[in-house]
Design a protein around this motif. Structure first.
Motif, PDB file in Angstrom:
ATOM      1  N   LEU A   1       0.828  -1.207   0.000  1.00 40.16           N
ATOM      2  CA  LEU A   1       0.000   0.000   0.000  1.00 40.16           C
ATOM      3  C   LEU A   1       0.866   1.263   0.000  1.00 40.16           C
ATOM      4  CD1 LEU A   1      -2.752  -1.048   2.578  1.00 40.16           C
ATOM      5  CD2 LEU A   1      -3.077  -0.687   0.132  1.00 40.16           C
ATOM      6  N   LYS A   2       1.936   1.256   0.779  1.00 42.32           N
ATOM      7  CA  LYS A   2       2.840   2.413   0.807  1.00 42.32           C
ATOM      8  C   LYS A   2       3.481   2.633  -0.553  1.00 42.32           C
ATOM      9  CE  LYS A   2       3.909   2.204   5.756  1.00 42.32           C
ATOM     10  NZ  LYS A   2       4.949   1.930   6.789  1.00 42.32           N
ATOM     11  N   HIS A   3       3.810   1.529  -1.226  1.00 39.37           N
ATOM     12  CA  HIS A   3       4.387   1.635  -2.573  1.00 39.37           C
ATOM     13  C   HIS A   3       3.377   2.256  -3.541  1.00 39.37           C
ATOM     14  CE1 HIS A   3       6.357   0.621  -6.326  1.00 39.37           C
ATOM     15  NE2 HIS A   3       5.279  -0.054  -6.707  1.00 39.37           N
ATOM     16  N   TYR A   4       2.111   1.819  -3.468  1.00 42.57           N
ATOM     17  CA  TYR A   4       1.079   2.372  -4.350  1.00 42.57           C
ATOM     18  C   TYR A   4       0.857   3.858  -4.063  1.00 42.57           C
ATOM     19  CZ  TYR A   4       0.015  -2.591  -5.105  1.00 42.57           C
ATOM     20  OH  TYR A   4       0.094  -3.927  -5.398  1.00 42.57           O
ATOM     21  N   ILE A   5       0.885   4.227  -2.783  1.00 42.06           N
ATOM     22  CA  ILE A   5       0.691   5.628  -2.411  1.00 42.06           C
ATOM     23  C   ILE A   5       1.809   6.502  -2.981  1.00 42.06           C
ATOM     24  CG2 ILE A   5       0.838   7.204  -0.432  1.00 42.06           C
ATOM     25  CD1 ILE A   5      -0.901   5.232   1.106  1.00 42.06           C
ATOM     26  N   ASP A   6       3.049   6.040  -2.859  1.00 40.09           N
ATOM     27  CA  ASP A   6       4.182   6.788  -3.421  1.00 40.09           C
ATOM     28  C   ASP A   6       4.045   6.933  -4.937  1.00 40.09           C
ATOM     29  OD1 ASP A   6       5.267   7.031  -0.904  1.00 40.09           O
ATOM     30  OD2 ASP A   6       6.596   5.291  -1.115  1.00 40.09           O
TER      31      ASP A   6
ATOM     32  N   ALA B   1       3.522  10.497  -6.990  1.00 45.28           N
ATOM     33  CA  ALA B   1       4.491  10.894  -8.018  1.00 45.28           C
ATOM     34  C   ALA B   1       3.827  11.196  -9.356  1.00 45.28           C
ATOM     35  CB  ALA B   1       5.533   9.789  -8.201  1.00 45.28           C
ATOM     36  N   ASN B   2       2.597  10.710  -9.544  1.00 44.65           N
ATOM     37  CA  ASN B   2       1.941  10.858 -10.846  1.00 44.65           C
ATOM     38  C   ASN B   2       0.682  11.714 -10.833  1.00 44.65           C
ATOM     39  OD1 ASN B   2       3.277   8.836 -12.962  1.00 44.65           O
ATOM     40  ND2 ASN B   2       3.319   7.845 -10.953  1.00 44.65           N
ATOM     41  N   SER B   3       0.250  12.164  -9.642  1.00 45.11           N
ATOM     42  CA  SER B   3      -0.980  12.954  -9.572  1.00 45.11           C
ATOM     43  C   SER B   3      -0.769  14.193  -8.715  1.00 45.11           C
ATOM     44  CB  SER B   3      -2.117  12.116  -8.978  1.00 45.11           C
ATOM     45  OG  SER B   3      -3.288  12.889  -8.868  1.00 45.11           O
ATOM     46  N   LEU B   4      -1.218  15.340  -9.244  1.00 45.16           N
ATOM     47  CA  LEU B   4      -1.082  16.605  -8.535  1.00 45.16           C
ATOM     48  C   LEU B   4      -2.352  16.996  -7.782  1.00 45.16           C
ATOM     49  CD1 LEU B   4       0.777  18.695 -11.282  1.00 45.16           C
ATOM     50  CD2 LEU B   4       1.789  17.518  -9.315  1.00 45.16           C
ATOM     51  N   THR B   5      -3.452  16.308  -8.065  1.00 50.07           N
ATOM     52  CA  THR B   5      -4.742  16.696  -7.474  1.00 50.07           C
ATOM     53  C   THR B   5      -5.277  15.687  -6.471  1.00 50.07           C
ATOM     54  OG1 THR B   5      -5.892  15.698  -9.350  1.00 50.07           O
ATOM     55  CG2 THR B   5      -5.405  18.053  -9.495  1.00 50.07           C
ATOM     56  N   VAL B   6      -4.739  14.468  -6.478  1.00 50.86           N
ATOM     57  CA  VAL B   6      -5.210  13.410  -5.579  1.00 50.86           C
ATOM     58  C   VAL B   6      -4.122  13.123  -4.542  1.00 50.86           C
ATOM     59  CG1 VAL B   6      -5.931  11.006  -5.400  1.00 50.86           C
ATOM     60  CG2 VAL B   6      -6.696  12.395  -7.336  1.00 50.86           C
ATOM     61  N   ASP B   7      -4.510  13.156  -3.273  1.00 48.93           N
ATOM     62  CA  ASP B   7      -3.577  12.902  -2.170  1.00 48.93           C
ATOM     63  C   ASP B   7      -3.983  11.601  -1.474  1.00 48.93           C
ATOM     64  OD1 ASP B   7      -1.622  13.163  -0.283  1.00 48.93           O
ATOM     65  OD2 ASP B   7      -2.666  14.684   0.902  1.00 48.93           O
TER      66      ASP B   7
END
Length: 380
Positions: free
Chosen positions: A220-225, A229-235
């Motif tokens: 999950l931490k890998h997916y979050i990173d 790295a690829n989205s500016l609007t979704v946190d």
């Protein structure tokens, strides 16, 4: 090619095993049981995160998508882009939520727009009396609201609110079900996100998105990173109480399985060592005679270790078959699902069984090498 000397040793080893088959069968049974438990438990240890991950998903989502700091909403297009970065085969559900303040009969409430097809995937713990909304202008209300307003399934409730252009809307909504979770959802009114967008005249946006995915905490931490790295609007964020509880349970369960496996392997070694020690005592005269006619310690050690190796390989092969059945039965009865077999564990189990058996033979071999020909042949 096998030379005459090697053929003689192989023939001697098999003859020795056959002559003492009653004792050897006991050792073989011990090795087979050890291999069965070894393969069964290790297979479960590898597959339990997948199985338990699905079970834990019944307690809710394990990841949240929130807008970045400078935004109050996320577009569904941005959410879809973030979701595309997750592995599809592990994704169970993605549920958007949008919250709006409304009034009904002069009372303030929070109305939540969502996707009902997805919410039952990410929140299977919801207890719903009645059914989920299927048509326009149908809603699901929390049990706290139902108790306060005395509304029941089939009742209608007027809803008054403001659009994003500050104009007013006034709608009549039909209650199709009452939800109870024991959490904040009990005080909300749930409506289709599409309906809410039409009321607000502002479509395809969400404030929070719950994601349910079968993955370990590290994954999950890998997916979050990756999403950051690829989205500016979704946190993206972990739902920590879920992931930490899951990791804790899985860690303790895996430790227990490994401990049980270790204990069984130690008992297997004791069983094999005891049996081989008895065999050595029975063959003292034979060992003494071989030494008297010129056999050295190396050849005698090789013979006993070869017997142990064959015993370990055969027991390991039997244990592999039984272990796969053992793991399958446990998985089916406990989780209600078939187990996923890691095929590389099969040769690994056979190798470990052979190693354990050979190690168990070291003490009996040492006793065999201590046999004095002169004393044995004199009957002492």
């Amino acid at each position: 090619m096998i030379n005459k000397n090697q053929r003689f040793i192989i023939k001697t080893v098999f003859s020795s095993l056959i002559r003492r088959r009653s004792r050897i069968l006991i050792a073989l049974l011990g090795v087979a049981i050890g291999a069965t438990v070894l393969l069964g438990m290790i297979t479960l240890c590898y597959d339990i995160p997948r199985q338990m991950g699905k079970e834990f998903r019944s307690y809710g989502a394990n990841m949240l998508f929130l807008p970045t700091d400078n935004q109050s909403m996320m577009t569904m297009a941005d959410v879809s882009q973030a979701v595309s970065l997750l592995p599809k085969e592990k994704l169970l559900g993605v549920t958007p939520f949008r919250y709006e303040s409304i009034r009904s009969n002069q009372q303030p409430y929070i109305m939540v727009g969502t996707d009902f097809e997805q919410v039952i995937k990410t929140s299977p713990y919801w207890k719903i009396e009645g059914e989920l909304p299927k048509h326009s202008h149908e809603v699901l209300i929390g049990t706290d609201i139902a108790n306060f307003t005395k509304l029941t399934i089939g009742s209608t409730m007027p809803v008054l609110g403001k659009t994003k252009q500050d104009s007013r809307y006034n709608e009549e909504l039909t209650i199709t079900g009452i939800v109870k979770t024991g959490r904040t959802e009990d005080g909300y009114i749930f409506i289709s996100l599409h309906d809410l967008d039409e009321f607000l005249k502002d479509s395809d946006k969400a404030e929070v998105v719950e994601v349910s995915i079968t993955a370990t905490q590290d994954e999950l931490k890998h997916y979050i990173d990756k999403i950051k790295a690829n989205s500016l609007t979704v946190d993206p964020h972990l739902i920590k109480w879920v992931t930490q509880s899951e990791s804790s349970v899985l860690g303790k369960l895996s430790s227990l399985l490994y401990l049980v496996t270790l204990v069984v392997l130690i008992l297997t070694m004791i069983c094999v060592a005891t049996t081989m020690m008895t065999v050595v005592m029975e063959r003292r005269k034979e060992i003494g005679l071989k030494k008297a006619i010129g056999a050295n310690n190396k050849s005698i050690a090789k013979e006993f270790l070869a017997e142990g190796l064959i015993l370990g390989i055969i027991g390991g092969m039997i244990g592999v078959v039984c272990g796969l059945i053992f793991a399958q039965v446990i998985s089916t009865n406990v989780f209600g699902r078939s187990i996923v077999i890691e095929f590389y564990l099969i040769p690994t189990t056979i190798v470990i069984s052979a190693m354990v058996t050979v190690i168990a033979c070291l003490i009996p071999v040492k006793r065999a090498l201590e046999v004095e020909p002169a004393l044995v042949l004199r009957g002492e």
